[in-house]
Design a protein around this motif. Structure first.
Motif, short mmCIF file in Angstrom:
data_model
loop_
_atom_site.label_atom_id
_atom_site.label_comp_id
_atom_site.label_asym_id
_atom_site.label_seq_id
_atom_site.Cartn_x
_atom_site.Cartn_y
_atom_site.Cartn_z
N VAL A 140 0.82 -1.22 0.00
CA VAL A 140 0.00 0.00 0.00
C VAL A 140 0.85 1.27 0.00
CG1 VAL A 140 -1.99 -1.11 1.07
CG2 VAL A 140 -0.28 0.01 2.52
N GLN A 141 2.16 1.10 -0.11
CA GLN A 141 3.06 2.25 -0.13
C GLN A 141 3.45 2.57 -1.57
OE1 GLN A 141 6.29 1.19 2.48
NE2 GLN A 141 4.95 1.00 4.26
N SER A 142 3.84 3.82 -1.76
CA SER A 142 4.31 4.25 -3.07
C SER A 142 5.71 3.69 -3.29
CB SER A 142 4.33 5.78 -3.11
OG SER A 142 4.63 6.24 -4.39
N PRO A 143 6.09 3.29 -4.43
CA PRO A 143 5.45 3.31 -5.74
C PRO A 143 4.64 2.06 -6.05
CG PRO A 143 7.69 2.56 -6.03
CD PRO A 143 7.49 2.81 -4.55
N TYR A 144 4.57 1.12 -5.11
CA TYR A 144 3.92 -0.17 -5.38
C TYR A 144 2.41 -0.04 -5.56
CZ TYR A 144 8.47 -1.27 -3.48
OH TYR A 144 9.82 -1.30 -3.25
N THR A 145 1.78 0.79 -4.73
CA THR A 145 0.32 0.89 -4.78
C THR A 145 -0.18 1.38 -6.13
OG1 THR A 145 -1.61 1.61 -3.55
CG2 THR A 145 0.15 3.22 -3.78
N GLU A 146 0.58 2.26 -6.77
CA GLU A 146 0.13 2.77 -8.07
C GLU A 146 0.08 1.64 -9.10
OE1 GLU A 146 2.60 4.27 -6.26
OE2 GLU A 146 1.63 6.15 -5.72
N VAL A 147 1.12 0.82 -9.15
CA VAL A 147 1.16 -0.27 -10.12
C VAL A 147 0.12 -1.34 -9.76
CG1 VAL A 147 2.60 -2.12 -11.07
CG2 VAL A 147 3.59 0.13 -10.63
N LEU A 148 0.04 -1.68 -8.51
CA LEU A 148 -0.90 -2.73 -8.09
C LEU A 148 -2.35 -2.30 -8.29
CD1 LEU A 148 0.99 -3.95 -4.91
CD2 LEU A 148 0.70 -5.21 -7.07
N SER A 149 -2.64 -1.02 -8.12
CA SER A 149 -4.00 -0.53 -8.33
C SER A 149 -4.42 -0.71 -9.78
CB SER A 149 -4.11 0.94 -7.92
OG SER A 149 -4.00 1.06 -6.52
N THR A 150 -3.48 -0.55 -10.72
CA THR A 150 -3.82 -0.76 -12.13
C THR A 150 -4.04 -2.24 -12.43
OG1 THR A 150 -1.53 -0.96 -12.86
CG2 THR A 150 -2.49 1.27 -12.85
N ARG A 151 -3.65 -3.11 -11.54
CA ARG A 151 -3.82 -4.56 -11.70
C ARG A 151 -4.96 -5.07 -10.81
NH1 ARG A 151 -1.52 -3.49 -15.70
NH2 ARG A 151 0.69 -3.80 -16.06
N LYS A 152 -5.89 -4.18 -10.51
CA LYS A 152 -7.08 -4.51 -9.70
C LYS A 152 -6.73 -4.96 -8.29
CE LYS A 152 -9.90 -5.52 -13.69
NZ LYS A 152 -10.74 -6.46 -14.38
N LEU A 153 -5.66 -4.38 -7.74
CA LEU A 153 -5.25 -4.64 -6.35
C LEU A 153 -5.08 -3.29 -5.64
CD1 LEU A 153 -2.68 -7.52 -6.92
CD2 LEU A 153 -4.92 -7.71 -5.83
N PRO A 154 -6.19 -2.58 -5.39
CA PRO A 154 -6.09 -1.30 -4.69
C PRO A 154 -5.78 -1.52 -3.20
CG PRO A 154 -8.39 -1.87 -5.01
CD PRO A 154 -7.57 -2.92 -5.74
N PRO A 155 -5.45 -0.45 -2.48
CA PRO A 155 -5.14 -0.59 -1.04
C PRO A 155 -6.23 -1.29 -0.24
CG PRO A 155 -4.46 1.56 -1.83
CD PRO A 155 -5.21 0.91 -2.96
N SER A 156 -7.48 -1.12 -0.63
CA SER A 156 -8.57 -1.76 0.12
C SER A 156 -8.45 -3.29 0.11
CB SER A 156 -9.94 -1.34 -0.43
OG SER A 156 -10.04 -1.72 -1.80
N VAL A 157 -7.91 -3.85 -0.96
CA VAL A 157 -7.70 -5.30 -1.03
C VAL A 157 -6.71 -5.74 0.04
CG1 VAL A 157 -6.70 -7.16 -2.44
CG2 VAL A 157 -8.30 -5.52 -3.47
N PHE A 158 -5.66 -4.96 0.20
CA PHE A 158 -4.63 -5.32 1.18
C PHE A 158 -5.10 -5.08 2.61
CE2 PHE A 158 -2.42 -4.44 -2.81
CZ PHE A 158 -1.95 -5.72 -3.04
N THR A 159 -5.96 -4.10 2.80
CA THR A 159 -6.57 -3.90 4.12
C THR A 159 -7.41 -5.11 4.48
OG1 THR A 159 -6.62 -1.50 3.79
CG2 THR A 159 -8.12 -2.41 5.46
#
Length: 185
Positions: free
Chosen positions: A151-170
């Motif tokens: 959920v930290q930058s720069p990982y969250t930006e790439v993961l969000s484009t792969r349908k893994l937004p921070p809410s998934v990790f929460t």
């Protein structure tokens, strides 16, 4: 249980239900014999108390047989409580195994996304390379670390484009908490 396994590229195949061990079969036989003995005692006491002829033949008084009925009922109550506790423990163990398998499956899918979308440094930061512990405690630590980093930058930006937004990790962190609660940690 082995301490580490190498992650496969796909989800692990579900294992079929194992055959009961000799110890489990022996325990089941013991439990059945105990249940039978308690039931037989109840029948014998009830029959004896109901029959004046049988009562006259015995060297026990009706009061002594009544005390036996009290003891038999106490034994039945304890046996029932023990069986209930064993069933709850087994259900808890099965639930923990199911949750562990789900956490593992989710993590292996996450690792695949990490391996495809990040360089070696990113993979290392997100636990996308190396061994995946089979030990539950070590695995939960790995999950928490990977999902906190995700959920930290720069990982969250790439993961969000792969349908893994921070809410998934929460949610996955909450799933780890649920697993640990079921295990009693």
């Amino acid at each position: 249980m082995p301490t580490d396994t190498v992650a496969s590229s796909g989800a692990d195949a579900p294992a079929s239900a194992p055959e009961p061990t000799a110890a489990v079969r022996k325990r089941a036989e013991y439990d059945q014999a105990l249940a039978n003995d308690i039931s037989d005692a109840a029948k014998l006491l009830t029959k004896t108390l109901a029959s004046p002829e049988a009562l006259a033949e015995l060297s026990y008084t009706a009061a002594e047989l009544d005390a036996g009925v009290v003891l038999q009922k106490a034994a039945q109550a304890q046996f029932t409580a023990r069986q209930g506790a064993a069933a709850k423990a087994k259900a808890k163990q099965e639930e923990a195994a199911k949750l562990f398998a789900e956490l593992r499956e989710d993590f292996l899918a996450f690792r695949q996304v990490v391996q495809v979308n990040f360089d070696k440094a990113g993979q290392l930061a997100l636990a996308g390379s190396g061994r995946v512990p089979s030990d539950a405690e070590k695995f939960m630590t790995l999950l928490r670390s990977a999902y906190t980093t995700a959920v930290q930058s720069p990982y969250t930006e790439v993961l969000s484009t792969r349908k893994l937004p921070p809410s998934v990790f929460t949610q996955r962190q909450l799933d780890v908490d649920a697993f640990e609660e079921v295990r009693g940690e």
